[in-house]
Design an enzyme around this catalytic site. Structure first.
Site, PDB file in Angstrom:
ATOM      1  N   GLU A  50      14.525  22.979   8.015  1.00 38.61           N
ATOM      2  CA  GLU A  50      14.024  21.887   8.765  1.00 38.61           C
ATOM      3  C   GLU A  50      12.456  22.164   9.038  1.00 38.61           C
ATOM      4  OE1 GLU A  50      16.130  22.044  12.681  1.00 38.61           O
ATOM      5  OE2 GLU A  50      16.076  19.716  12.694  1.00 38.61           O
ATOM      6  N   HIS A  90      31.767  36.509  -7.330  1.00 33.40           N
ATOM      7  CA  HIS A  90      33.040  36.285  -7.805  1.00 33.40           C
ATOM      8  C   HIS A  90      33.298  34.910  -7.783  1.00 33.40           C
ATOM      9  CE1 HIS A  90      34.380  40.434  -8.206  1.00 33.40           C
ATOM     10  NE2 HIS A  90      33.511  40.496  -7.196  1.00 33.40           N
ATOM     11  N   LYS A 125      20.546   9.610  12.724  1.00 32.46           N
ATOM     12  CA  LYS A 125      20.811   9.159  14.315  1.00 32.46           C
ATOM     13  C   LYS A 125      20.678   7.769  14.428  1.00 32.46           C
ATOM     14  CE  LYS A 125      19.049  13.533  16.363  1.00 32.46           C
ATOM     15  NZ  LYS A 125      17.908  13.990  17.015  1.00 32.46           N
TER      16      LYS A 125
HETATM   17  O1  PA5 Z   1      15.063  22.829  15.581  1.00 30.40           O
HETATM   18  C1  PA5 Z   1      15.378  21.900  16.167  1.00 30.40           C
HETATM   19  O2  PA5 Z   1      14.464  21.189  16.823  1.00 30.40           O
HETATM   20  C2  PA5 Z   1      16.458  21.079  16.213  1.00 30.40           C
HETATM   21  O3  PA5 Z   1      17.478  21.896  15.299  1.00 30.40           O
HETATM   22  C3  PA5 Z   1      17.313  21.011  17.323  1.00 30.40           C
HETATM   23  O4  PA5 Z   1      17.130  22.520  17.859  1.00 30.40           O
HETATM   24  C4  PA5 Z   1      18.489  20.468  17.495  1.00 30.40           C
HETATM   25  O5  PA5 Z   1      18.375  18.967  16.943  1.00 30.40           O
HETATM   26  C5  PA5 Z   1      19.010  20.413  18.807  1.00 30.40           C
HETATM   27  O6  PA5 Z   1      18.234  19.703  19.562  1.00 30.40           O
HETATM   28  P1  PA5 Z   1      18.494  19.631  21.109  1.00 30.40           P
HETATM   29  O7  PA5 Z   1      18.209  21.078  21.731  1.00 30.40           O
HETATM   30  O8  PA5 Z   1      17.417  18.764  21.892  1.00 30.40           O
HETATM   31  O9  PA5 Z   1      19.824  19.286  21.609  1.00 30.40           O
END
Ligand code: PA5
Length: 460
Positions: free
Chosen positions: A301, A322, A436
């Site tokens: 990410e 394996h 989203k």
């Molecule tokens: O690293 C990140 O920012 C994302 O993976 C968020 O943690 C994830 O989308 C969850 O978001 P939130 O804490 O706003 O619910």
């Protein structure tokens, strides 16, 4: 000199994570790593001075050293209340809002803890999917269990987590009444905004704040990770101490050649620019499976932007030798491995001798299972190197809170530097919004009318 609370006899000198790059250097042009020094130093300075892209999200950089005893005590106090009032605690969160906690708890838990009685509440994870079966089955299980919830969401509006929390809050209140539910529910969210904050304030839940300048995937050392880990009964002081020590070891003042985070970032960048496309995080301990899940989110990410970056993958060895072992040994030569190796097991078990020796295993009689595991590791390393797969090795002395804290900060800092080398903003995630938008349009969420029309046309 540091004395770990749990292991007073051990000092940092003999209780350290080690990074070995030798088995990767043969694959890239000589001097490539040295030649990256200037860029890596500049990346460190940009992080320190806050001049890097995404500079409003670098609160994780000196987070470990800013953690106070008072803050730890506050977390422990909240954890104790949950422990006293619950036999199970559901961690509702997705992405960075649960992966770090799951990684640490899974690494420390008995492999079969779900089958054994425990002193601490059973920790369950939800809010990280939208599966009707998963949620129904969870509710079925919880119906007869004294349970609590830690609702974790920085934005406070994430759909997966919000749906789960709505369902579980209702169940908890029906089952235990509003007064006890108030003791059994804690929110970890923004200081002011978001639905999770509004609900927590309205209902009078205890809350912890996720700092504005710490993004989800860098938040395991905030209450996001620390509270669930403390509820599970683990030593958060030792975890934080490990991270603090690694923060010092990777400080921008530490010379490039001695700085493990700088060296790791430089090596993976050198391998990427030399044609490798996939970094596989390897473990030889099933307990580290979720550490890999956390790591994949951290690097995937953070770096996967602008058409760039290594694809972070993971395998659990020897299990996956394996299955995926064939591909790694012999498939497209675009991969390298980063192996997390644990020096010593926490338990002791040897292969028994057998008079009949029908299975032919007496050559192993009396030897530790861990010795066999390590021989598998060494054998695999040589085989994969011979097959054209560079190997980076990270060894930790044992699986415990201190070493996990070290690993966490090591990977976070490595990622911060690595993102700068790639010239991406490692602290945002604009790509996550695309699905989203479509999902909300398809579900008819108010405000998505225009997208709804466009997407409906595509469905015809
Ligand atoms: O690293 C990140 O920012 C994302 O993976 C968020 O943690 C994830 O989308 C969850 O978001 P939130 O804490 O706003 O619910």
């Amino acid at each position: 000199m540091y004395l770990c609370t749990k292991y007073p006899e051990l000092t940092t000198c003999n209780y350290k994570m080690k990074l070995e790059l030798e088995n990767a250097t043969g694959f890239i042009a000589p001097k490539m790593i040295e030649s990256l020094q200037e860029e890596v130093d500049a990346a460190q300075v940009a992080l320190e001075q806050g001049t890097c892209p995404g500079n409003d999200f670098i609160g994780w950089l000196h987070l470990p050293s800013s953690i106070t005893t008072e803050f730890i005590d506050e977390i422990k106090d909240a954890a104790q209340t949950l422990q006293e009032n619950c036999d199970a605690v559901v961690i509702a969160g997705i992405g960075g809002s649960y992966l770090g906690a799951q990684a640490v708890i899974a690494a420390l838990d008995d492999n079969f803890s779900w089958l054994k009685p425990t002193n601490a509440p059973r920790i369950l994870f939800a809010g990280n999917n939208i599966s009707e079966d998963y949620l129904s089955e969870l509710i079925d299980y919880l119906r007869d269990v004294r349970f609590g919830i830690i609702n974790i969401s920085k934005s406070g509006t994430t759909t997966e987590t919000a749906i789960t929390f709505r369902l579980l809050k209702k169940l908890c209140e029906e089952q235990r009444g509003k007064t006890i539910a108030r003791k059994a529910i804690v929110a970890v969210t923004d200081a002011k905004k978001g639905a999770a904050r509004t609900t927590a304030d309205r209902e009078g839940y205890r809350t912890f704040v996720i700092p504005d300048n710490v993004g989800g995937r860098f938040s395991v050392l905030t209450p996001v990770g620390l509270l669930p880990i403390a509820v599970a009964g683990y030593d958060i002081e030792a975890l934080v101490k490990g991270a603090q020590d690694m923060e010092k070891e990777c400080d921008s003042n530490v010379p490039y050649s001695e700085n493990p985070c700088a060296q790791y970032a430089a090596m993976r960048y050198a391998l990427y620019t030399s044609g490798k496309k996939i970094e596989i995080l390897v473990n030889y301990q099933p307990k580290l499976h979720f550490m890999s899940e956390w790591w994949k989110q951290l690097y995937g990410e953070s770096e996967g932007k602008d058409g760039k970056a290594l694809f972070p993958a993971s395998v659990d060895f020897s299990t996956d030798l394996h299955s995926m072992g064939q591909w790694i040994q012999d498939g497209e030569r675009t991969v390298f491995e980063t192996v997390i190796s644990v020096d010593k097991p926490n338990r002791s078990l040897t292969v028994p001798s057998d008079e009949e020796n029908l299975d032919g295993l007496n050559f192993l009689a009396g030897r530790h299972i861990d010795e066999i595991n390590h021989k598998a590791e060494i054998g695999t390393r040589f085989a994969h190197i011979d097959g054209g797969v560079p190997n980076i090795r990270i060894s930790i002395p044992k699986l415990d809170e201190y070493n996990l804290g070290q690993l966490i900060y090591f990977f976070e800092k490595g990622c911060g530097i690595s993102g700068q080398l790639l010239k991406v903003n490692p602290f945002n995630q604009p790509g996550v919004e695309a699905y989203k938008k479509n999902m909300f349009a398809l579900l008819g969420k108010p405000g998505y009318e225009e997208e709804s029309q466009k997407i409906s046309a595509r469905l015809k």
